[in-house]
Design a protein around this motif. Structure first.
Motif, PDB file in Angstrom:
ATOM      1  N   LYS A 296       0.746  -1.299  -0.035  1.00  0.00           N
ATOM      2  CA  LYS A 296      -0.073  -0.047  -0.088  1.00  0.00           C
ATOM      3  C   LYS A 296       0.952   1.248   0.247  1.00  0.00           C
ATOM      4  O   LYS A 296       0.363   2.356  -0.437  1.00  0.00           O
ATOM      5  CB  LYS A 296      -1.055  -0.071   1.287  1.00  0.00           C
ATOM      6  CG  LYS A 296      -2.018  -1.244   0.938  1.00  0.00           C
ATOM      7  CD  LYS A 296      -3.300  -0.606   2.193  1.00  0.00           C
ATOM      8  CE  LYS A 296      -4.223  -1.778   1.905  1.00  0.00           C
ATOM      9  NZ  LYS A 296      -5.475  -1.584   3.084  1.00  0.00           N
ATOM     10  N   GLU A 301      -3.344   7.209  -3.157  1.00  0.00           N
ATOM     11  CA  GLU A 301      -4.118   7.327  -2.006  1.00  0.00           C
ATOM     12  C   GLU A 301      -5.546   6.738  -2.322  1.00  0.00           C
ATOM     13  O   GLU A 301      -6.011   6.251  -1.545  1.00  0.00           O
ATOM     14  CB  GLU A 301      -4.155   8.687  -1.516  1.00  0.00           C
ATOM     15  CG  GLU A 301      -4.911   8.640  -0.305  1.00  0.00           C
ATOM     16  CD  GLU A 301      -4.996  10.376   0.337  1.00  0.00           C
ATOM     17  OE1 GLU A 301      -5.722  10.608   1.150  1.00  0.00           O
ATOM     18  OE2 GLU A 301      -4.241  11.118  -0.179  1.00  0.00           O
ATOM     19  N   ARG A 304      -5.633   2.796  -1.737  1.00  0.00           N
ATOM     20  CA  ARG A 304      -5.154   2.466  -0.296  1.00  0.00           C
ATOM     21  C   ARG A 304      -6.273   1.951   0.438  1.00  0.00           C
ATOM     22  O   ARG A 304      -6.243   0.807   1.053  1.00  0.00           O
ATOM     23  CB  ARG A 304      -4.327   3.420   0.339  1.00  0.00           C
ATOM     24  CG  ARG A 304      -2.938   3.719  -0.184  1.00  0.00           C
ATOM     25  CD  ARG A 304      -2.102   5.106   0.558  1.00  0.00           C
ATOM     26  NE  ARG A 304      -1.005   5.221  -0.327  1.00  0.00           N
ATOM     27  CZ  ARG A 304      -0.518   6.282   0.053  1.00  0.00           C
ATOM     28  NH1 ARG A 304      -0.796   7.060   1.101  1.00  0.00           N
ATOM     29  NH2 ARG A 304       0.703   6.592  -0.651  1.00  0.00           N
TER      30      ARG A 304
END
Length: 342
Positions: A296, A301, A304
């Protein structure tokens, strides 16, 4: 003259040996469409000096049929969870040598020790995902929340269903309030009849719905989560929902078939896939969840903590694993054959 003869012999031997080595250094992968990116393949080829050839299948049953028919030459296969257990029972998988896969340590314990391979002797998790409904929010409003929308006549010839017997029979079972893993002949019969009722409305049975969604040929699809998220990249009005009746969750695994000609190379490939920076590329490409937590760190973002890639607890509680029904499989086979024959 003698030196010329020796030179010719050396050239011949060099060509022969080079060709033999080239044949040995070829990795043959049998997987789902859109599962191994050029980036991953090229990276492995460059680092290990090999060629990676990728062939694809459309369903777990297609994979099983090919292996049972005696297909050889594949070094890596990528079956889903329940199919792993079937392949183990059929003695079609090679046991993995963990000493050759040191990056096994990178896998989250939450993806290990599952029912289909309790000791992970034969499989390594590749990705995980769900099945649900992808829909074009510019056309369909309000957002669907039930599998029942796939029986709505206003969407005739505007949606597709997975060309996958367990998943699609599973939709009808869930809509009727039954388990995806029913072993009740009356429940399977009811699901079959529900799908036969639906069939005149279905535009296509297709396991890869991404292209249909992007082109606008359909406005809705029963599909796997990764296909929906890849479609969103090109067509931002696409949305994905897991119906309130519940759905399936799955882990797709990496395995080595018994007949693999290059087992050591296959284990190198598996170890390569478990590097965090490489594993992140799998999620970035497929849009399915990573089973390597440290991967991750290498993801944007939005990938994730995506709520449908990593479903919240209340959604997870509504999901089932597809399981091997053993000898009862013949009832699923027969029901699916009858649906497709109508």
């Amino acid at each position: 003259m003698r030196s010329r003869y020796i030179l010719l012999v050396l050239i011949f031997l060099a060509l022969f040996i080079g060709d033999s080595i080239g044949q040995k250094k070829q990795l043959n992968v049998f997987t789902w469409s859109g599962y191994v990116s050029d980036d991953i393949r090229d990276g492995f080829e460059k680092e290990f000096g090999v060629t990676v050839l990728v062939d694809t299948f459309a369903s777990n049953e297609d994979l099983l049929t090919k292996l049972m028919a005696g297909a050889t030459g594949y070094d890596i296969i990528m079956p889903s969870d329940y199919m792993v257990s079937i392949l183990i029972k059929q003695n079609l998988l090679e046991e993995l040598n963990r000493d050759n896969i040191p990056n096994f340590k990178n896998i989250s314990p939450s993806f290990l020790g599952k029912y289909f391979d309790p000791e992970n002797q034969y499989s390594i998790p590749y990705t995980f995902g769900t099945a649900g409904i992808a829909y074009d929010s510019a056309v369909i409003s309000p957002a669907p929340d039930s599998w029942a929308v796939l029986w709505d006549e206003q969407y005739k010839n505007q949606f597709s269903m997975l060309d996958d017997q367990r998943e699609t029979i599973g939709v009808a079972l869930k809509l009727l309030g039954y388990s995806l893993n029913s072993t009740d002949t009356e429940e399977i019969k009811a699901a079959k009849e529900k799908l036969i009722e639906q069939k005149p409305l279905v535009k296509q049975y297709k396991s890869e719905a991404q292209e249909l969604l992007i082109s606008g040929e359909i406005v809705m699809a029963h599909c796997w989560s990764g296909d929906a998220f890849r479609a969103i990249e090109t067509r931002p009005t696409i949305r994905y929902v897991i119906p309130k009746e519940g759905s399936s969750q799955f882990i797709d695994a990496v395995c080595i078939p018994k007949s693999a000609p290059h087992k050591a190379l296959a284990e190198q490939f598996i170890d390569y896939l478990l590097r965090p920076e490489v594993n992140a590329k799998i999620t970035a490409f497929t849009k399915y969840g990573t089973c390597v937590p440290t991967a991750k760190e290498f993801l944007p973002e939005n990938l994730r903590e995506h709520k449908f890639i990593y479903p919240p607890k209340e959604v997870l509680e509504s999901l089932e694993w597809l399981r091997d029904p053993g000898d009862f499989t013949r009832h699923y086979d027969r029901a699916w054959e009858e649906v497709k024959a109508k």
